[in-house]
Each structure stands twice: as C-alpha cells, then as structure tokens.
Design a protein around this motif. Structure first.
Motif, mmCIF file in Angstrom:
data_model
loop_
_atom_site.group_PDB
_atom_site.id
_atom_site.type_symbol
_atom_site.label_atom_id
_atom_site.label_comp_id
_atom_site.label_asym_id
_atom_site.label_seq_id
_atom_site.Cartn_x
_atom_site.Cartn_y
_atom_site.Cartn_z
ATOM 1 N N ASN A 318 0.793 -1.243 0.000
ATOM 2 C CA ASN A 318 0.000 0.000 0.000
ATOM 3 C C ASN A 318 0.823 1.290 0.000
ATOM 4 O O ASN A 318 0.274 2.379 0.207
ATOM 5 C CB ASN A 318 -0.957 0.061 1.212
ATOM 6 N N LEU A 319 2.132 1.184 -0.180
ATOM 7 C CA LEU A 319 2.972 2.392 -0.172
ATOM 8 C C LEU A 319 2.569 3.313 -1.327
ATOM 9 O O LEU A 319 2.414 2.863 -2.466
ATOM 10 C CB LEU A 319 4.451 1.990 -0.324
ATOM 11 N N LYS A 320 2.369 4.601 -1.029
ATOM 12 C CA LYS A 320 2.026 5.581 -2.071
ATOM 13 C C LYS A 320 3.180 6.593 -2.198
ATOM 14 O O LYS A 320 4.010 6.708 -1.305
ATOM 15 C CB LYS A 320 0.748 6.346 -1.673
ATOM 16 N N ALA A 321 3.161 7.338 -3.296
ATOM 17 C CA ALA A 321 4.262 8.275 -3.578
ATOM 18 C C ALA A 321 4.448 9.292 -2.455
ATOM 19 O O ALA A 321 5.554 9.730 -2.192
ATOM 20 C CB ALA A 321 4.010 8.982 -4.900
ATOM 21 N N TRP A 322 3.380 9.673 -1.791
ATOM 22 C CA TRP A 322 3.479 10.731 -0.775
ATOM 23 C C TRP A 322 3.722 10.177 0.639
ATOM 24 O O TRP A 322 3.875 10.931 1.583
ATOM 25 C CB TRP A 322 2.198 11.596 -0.774
ATOM 26 N N HIS A 323 3.762 8.836 0.767
ATOM 27 C CA HIS A 323 4.003 8.259 2.097
ATOM 28 C C HIS A 323 5.473 8.371 2.476
ATOM 29 O O HIS A 323 6.350 8.383 1.617
ATOM 30 C CB HIS A 323 3.648 6.763 2.101
ATOM 31 N N LYS A 324 5.705 8.409 3.781
ATOM 32 C CA LYS A 324 7.076 8.302 4.272
ATOM 33 C C LYS A 324 7.324 6.835 4.586
ATOM 34 O O LYS A 324 6.433 6.178 5.119
ATOM 35 C CB LYS A 324 7.234 9.110 5.555
ATOM 36 N N VAL A 325 8.521 6.345 4.302
ATOM 37 C CA VAL A 325 8.830 4.970 4.716
ATOM 38 C C VAL A 325 9.025 5.000 6.238
ATOM 39 O O VAL A 325 9.278 6.065 6.819
ATOM 40 C CB VAL A 325 10.067 4.405 3.964
ATOM 41 N N PRO A 326 8.911 3.831 6.909
ATOM 42 C CA PRO A 326 8.999 3.837 8.388
ATOM 43 C C PRO A 326 10.335 4.369 8.908
ATOM 44 O O PRO A 326 11.340 4.336 8.210
ATOM 45 C CB PRO A 326 8.841 2.356 8.749
ATOM 46 N N ARG A 327 10.297 4.827 10.156
ATOM 47 C CA ARG A 327 11.526 5.368 10.772
ATOM 48 C C ARG A 327 12.648 4.339 10.837
ATOM 49 O O ARG A 327 13.816 4.699 10.965
ATOM 50 C CB ARG A 327 11.228 5.883 12.177
ATOM 51 N N ALA A 328 12.286 3.069 10.778
ATOM 52 C CA ALA A 328 13.319 2.019 10.788
ATOM 53 C C ALA A 328 14.344 2.266 9.668
ATOM 54 O O ALA A 328 15.508 1.876 9.797
ATOM 55 C CB ALA A 328 12.661 0.662 10.604
ATOM 56 N N PHE A 329 13.924 2.935 8.608
ATOM 57 C CA PHE A 329 14.845 3.218 7.492
ATOM 58 C C PHE A 329 15.904 4.257 7.900
ATOM 59 O O PHE A 329 16.873 4.467 7.181
ATOM 60 C CB PHE A 329 14.075 3.710 6.261
ATOM 61 N N GLU A 330 15.679 4.898 9.030
ATOM 62 C CA GLU A 330 16.670 5.880 9.505
ATOM 63 C C GLU A 330 17.875 5.193 10.153
ATOM 64 O O GLU A 330 18.866 5.852 10.460
ATOM 65 C CB GLU A 330 16.049 6.835 10.538
ATOM 66 N N THR A 331 17.771 3.884 10.374
ATOM 67 C CA THR A 331 18.870 3.222 11.086
ATOM 68 C C THR A 331 20.084 2.994 10.190
ATOM 69 O O THR A 331 21.138 2.571 10.669
ATOM 70 C CB THR A 331 18.417 1.857 11.673
ATOM 71 N N ILE A 332 19.937 3.225 8.891
ATOM 72 C CA ILE A 332 21.141 3.052 8.054
ATOM 73 C C ILE A 332 21.524 4.369 7.369
ATOM 74 O O ILE A 332 20.690 5.093 6.857
ATOM 75 C CB ILE A 332 21.003 1.899 7.034
ATOM 76 N N ASP A 333 22.822 4.628 7.416
ATOM 77 C CA ASP A 333 23.371 5.898 6.908
ATOM 78 C C ASP A 333 24.271 5.679 5.699
ATOM 79 O O ASP A 333 24.966 4.669 5.619
ATOM 80 C CB ASP A 333 24.260 6.549 7.986
ATOM 81 N N PHE A 334 24.253 6.660 4.827
ATOM 82 C CA PHE A 334 25.191 6.689 3.701
ATOM 83 C C PHE A 334 25.885 8.044 3.742
ATOM 84 O O PHE A 334 25.273 9.046 4.125
ATOM 85 C CB PHE A 334 24.450 6.584 2.358
ATOM 86 N N SER A 335 27.132 8.086 3.309
ATOM 87 C CA SER A 335 27.757 9.406 3.160
ATOM 88 C C SER A 335 28.329 9.525 1.750
ATOM 89 O O SER A 335 28.719 8.520 1.136
ATOM 90 C CB SER A 335 28.810 9.659 4.234
ATOM 91 N N PHE A 336 28.328 10.741 1.262
ATOM 92 C CA PHE A 336 28.704 11.006 -0.125
ATOM 93 C C PHE A 336 29.629 12.211 -0.212
ATOM 94 O O PHE A 336 29.572 13.098 0.638
ATOM 95 C CB PHE A 336 27.468 11.373 -0.973
#
Ligand SMILES: Cc1cc2nc3c(=O)[nH]c(=O)nc-3n(C[C@H](O)[C@H](O)[C@H](O)COP(=O)(O)OP(=O)(O)OC[C@H]3O[C@@H](n4cnc5c(N)ncnc54)[C@H](O)[C@@H]3O)c2cc1C
Length: 471
Positions: A318-336
C-alpha cells in the motif's frame, strides 16, 4: 478531552490593530512553560500570562535561560518577510534546520539588474566601480542568453507553451548570475531557532549579515524580549585556522581542484552500511517482536530468502508516492562527496535534516548548462567567469570577505553529505521527479542507482514521484 486552538500566525497588521502589549508570542511560551508544574488548565495559565505580562516575561527568562528549558522558546513563532537579501547570505540563513523557507525561484522569475553592492566597498571606490561593471556585465549576459535560449526553444521545442519555454530558458540562463543577486524569502521560525540564527549572523564577516542581525534583533526583541538572549558572537567558532597549524599537507600544492574535478564522478559514495537490508528488517521487527536488538538481528540474518521477501512485501504493501517509509529506514546511513554548481547547492541545501558540509572551489571553475554551447555563448560565459574570478582573487586582503559575492551560479563546489535512508527516500521522491531541475535530478538519479545496488530491498522503491506513480 478538550482541544482549544490557543493561537496561530496571523498578519502583523491585524496584530497591530489590537494595539496591546500583550499581543506577543511570549504569552504562549510563558503559559506552556508552567504546564509541567501547575495543576491549572492551560487556558487558565494563558489568561494569567496575558493579565500579568511582565511576570510572564520574567518567568520565561528564568525558565529558558536560568533553568535551561530552552524548548519553551519554540512555542513562539515568527513569520519574517526578507526582501532584497543576496543569494550569498541565504546560505547562512537557510542553515537553520528547524525553520521554513520559501524563496523567489530563479527558475520561474526573470531577474532584472538587482544585486548587492557590499557596504565593504564604500571605502574603495576603484574596486566598487569594477565590481559594479562586472555585475552589470553578468546581468546583461543573463538577458542575452535568456533571449537566445527562448528563441532557440521556439524551434527546438515548438510544442512548448510560451510560459514553459521561458521557464526552460530562465533555468539555464541563471547559471551566469552571481551570488550577489538579490532575492526574497518568507521565513517561519521559532524563537529558539531565531536565537541560533542571530548568533550565526553575528559570526559572519559580511556587513550584509551584520545589517540583518541588527534588523532582526531590534525588531524581534521589541516584541518578545524574554525569549532571546545569546545573540552575539561569543568567540566560539569550532574551526581550525590552517595557517596557524603551519602544516601544508591539507593544501593542494599544484593544479588546485584537479583531483576533485572529476565530473564523471560527481557523486562518490564514501560510506555505506554492510548489510542494509537486514538492518532495516531488524529495526522494523524489533519494535514488534520480543527479542532484544542483537537477537532480532541474528534471527533476521538467518531467515530464508523467500521469507525475507514476504516480509519486504508487507513493508511496502500500500505504499504511495506521498508516504514516508517507516523510521526504521533511519537506522542506516550513507555518506557522499558531491561535486555540483552553486545553483544545485541552492536546492540541495534545502533538505534540512541531512548533514552537509560545503566547501567552495575556484569560482572560475564552472559547470555551464549544455544549452549555452548550443546558443553559442560559451566563450562569453568563460570570459566573464574568468573576469569575476580574477577580480575576486585580486581583491586586497581587507576586501577578501566579499569575494564569494562574485561566485556564479555555475561555480562548482564540493559537498560532504550524510543522509539516512529515510531522508534519501524523501530526497529522491522530490529530486528524481519529472518536475525537478536537471542538475539536481542528475545527482538524484546517480544517488538512487548507487544505493539500489548496495541495498536492493530496502531501496527497492527509491525513485521520483512521477516514476512511482507510473508503477
Ligand atoms: C520541483 C521543485 C520546485 C521547488 N521550487 C521552490 C521554490 O520556488 N522556492 C522555494 O523556496 N523552494 C522550492 N523548492 C524547495 C522545496 O520547497 C523544499 O524546501 C525542498 O524540496 C526540501 O524539501 P522538504 O521541505 O520537503 O523537506 P526536508 O527539509 O528535506 O525535510 C524532510 C521532511 O521533514 C519534514 N519537515 C521538515 N521540516 C518541517 C517543518 N518545519 N514542519 C513540518 N515538517 C517538516 C517534512 O516531512 C519533510 O518532508 C522546490 C522543490 C522542488 C522539488
């Protein structure tokens, strides 16, 4: 349950018509500050604060500054119209994370010859004259290029409506504009963030920043004196003076910026998590299961692939374009490490919650839009970029602070950025979208492609809004 609307931001002219000293956001801060220690209802506390405004102010000062309960100042919010500020100074202003900005867009508005002449130049008429001549030339070239691009698109893209064609022309012509260009913005900011902004302005070496500091402080402190205190430069910078270190190892001796100027590699992934997909699943399951973090992670890592796939199907259901993914996705970091133009930075920096560290390069090293070669203006643009850069480089030491006003929108800079996957989802939804500007879209596509390879499941839906809607 009872819900009362205690206040909201309304136009200043309406507030002025009340003609009362109690029409200050300090009342809300004072009442809310007392919630934690009072048995009275909040609306009663507000009545008390309004009837005894000097007591409310004293209470604010005590609670915010003496007791250190600074978040109380966040309940007071200001709306600020900022008109005629340079694009350069917007960098300092828009560093505020907990604030909202809407700025005049160089993509949609045509800019007439309107730029900052730094006050610093007043004592140096020779440099002031040269500066104004250069700025005038840049704005003239902007107009010439805009007209040429507009004509070019009439034949190249005949189906475009005049408004859309002009927008395309503005989008690329603006790359010749300098950071001295004036802009305007609406700001919504709470008193706590505003105090930080004042301190940041006070530390800036620019006269323009000092002027804004003065205006902002005098106007805000007249309305809400109890909410801001630490507004001056107190000497703390958190910087290193490389010249004092006496070690040249941090400076490139030859061919400055050549190594970094690898435009084929304008997005380098510096760090990424080792097992991002399992980490996100662990974080989601952790909240619902009975195991501790390590045991959840261990169990997730041993799950069969098919089971993991079923779990991912549920995560994205049911994910829609305007939804935020869950905060669990904040547990991984990338740096650029990113290389792009000032124009792209102006958009990139608006993503408030990422960690971004920028450094400017040589302002003569620019990235011009491809369309500028098509209309035959490259040589002129190169010559102007070189003239302003030489001017900035040859300024006497006491005028060096104004050099950044001479950077062009096309001048390149380098940025370190750290973002968690949830922020990246949001960034890419907006910036890989069909409405996004081409340069930031390029960066966004590169970022998405690299991350999907590293985190195929947790980044599975990483795409622009328009692409998502077509799924
Ligand atoms: C096509 C396009 C055109 C644009 N045109 C303009 C323009 O003309 N002028 C202009 O000024 N800007 C423009 N922007 C920039 C835009 O307004 C945002 O500032 C920028 O995209 C940053 O995104 P964001 O504010 O959603 O989130 P971020 O700052 O990345 O924040 C991430 C998320 O945090 C939450 N968040 C952050 N702060 C708050 C807050 N104070 N209150 C509630 N939630 C918050 C939101 O959920 C937000 O989505 C444009 C952007 C795009 C994509």
């Amino acid at each position: 349950m009872k819900l009362i609307i205690a206040g909201y931001n309304i136009d200043k002219s309406l507030i002025d018509s009340l003609n009362t000293e109690t029409a200050t956001p300090e009342v809300i801060s004072a009442a809310y500050a007392r919630i934690s220690r009072s048995s009275k209802d909040i609306d009663f506390l507000r009545d008390e604060a309004i009837s005894e405004i000097s007591k409310a102010r004293a209470s604010n000062t005590n609670i915010i500054f003496d007791m250190g309960h600074s978040s109380v100042a966040e309940h007071a919010v200001f709306n600020l119209d900022l008109i005629g500020v340079s694009r350069l100074l917007t960098d300092t202003i828009q560093r505020s994370r907990l604030a909202s900005f809407t700025e005049k867009s160089q993509r949609y508005v045509t800019f007439s010859k309107d730029y900052i002449v730094p006050e610093e130049l007043n004592k140096y008429p020779k440099y002031k004259k040269q500066y104004k001549q250069l700025m005038d030339q840049l704005f003239s070239e902007y107009e010439t290029s805009f007209n040429a691009l507009n004509e070019y698109y009439k034949t190249a893209k005949p189906k475009l409506k005049p408004r859309d064609r002009e927008a395309l022309a503005k989008e690329d012509a603006r790359y010749i504009l300098p950071l001295s260009t004036k802009t305007q913005m609406g700001i919504t900011i709470n008193a706590r963030s505003l105090e930080n902004l004042l301190r940041r302005l006070a530390k800036s070496p620019l006269a323009e920043a000092k002027e804004l500091h003065h205006e902002l402080y005098s106007q805000v402190s007249a309305i809400a004196p109890s909410l801001i205190r630490y507004t001056e430069d107190d000497g703390y910078m958190g910087k290193i003076d490389l010249e004092k270190v006496g070690y040249t190892g941090f400076l490139q001796q030859e061919l400055p910026w050549m190594e970094e100027l690898d435009m084929e590699n304008k997005l380098k992934v510096l760090t990424s998590p080792s097992n991002p997909d399992d980490s996100v699943l662990t974080a989601i399951i952790y909240q619902q299961g009975e195991l501790n973090w390590s045991d959840t992670n261990e169990t997730v890592s041993r799950l069969p692939r098919l089971v993991k796939q079923q779990l991912w199907n549920q995560v994205y259901h049911n994910l829609k374009a305007w939804h935020k993914v869950p905060r669990a996705f904040e547990t991984i970091d990338f740096s650029f490490e990113l290389t792009f133009s000032e124009s792209c930075w102006a958009q990139f920096k608006r993503h408030r919650f990422c960690t971004m560290l920028r450094k400017g390069g040589n302002s003569a090293i620019c990235k011009f839009p491809d369309s500028i070669a098509t209309i035959g203006r490259t040589q002129m643009w190169e010559s102007l970029a070189s003239s302003v850069s030489n001017f900035a480089f040859n300024l006497p030491s006491q005028l060096r602070v104004i050099a950044p006003y001479c950077r062009l929108n096309s001048s390149l800079l380098f940025v370190y950025a750290k973002m968690n996957l949830r922020e990246i989802y949001h960034f890419i939804r907006l910036r890989s979208d069909e409405h996004a500007q081409w340069e930031i879209k390029e960066i966004s596509h590169l970022m998405a492609n690299r991350i999907i390879k590293i985190a195929p499941k947790s980044a599975e839906y990483l795409c622009g809004k328009s692409e998502f809607c077509r799924h």
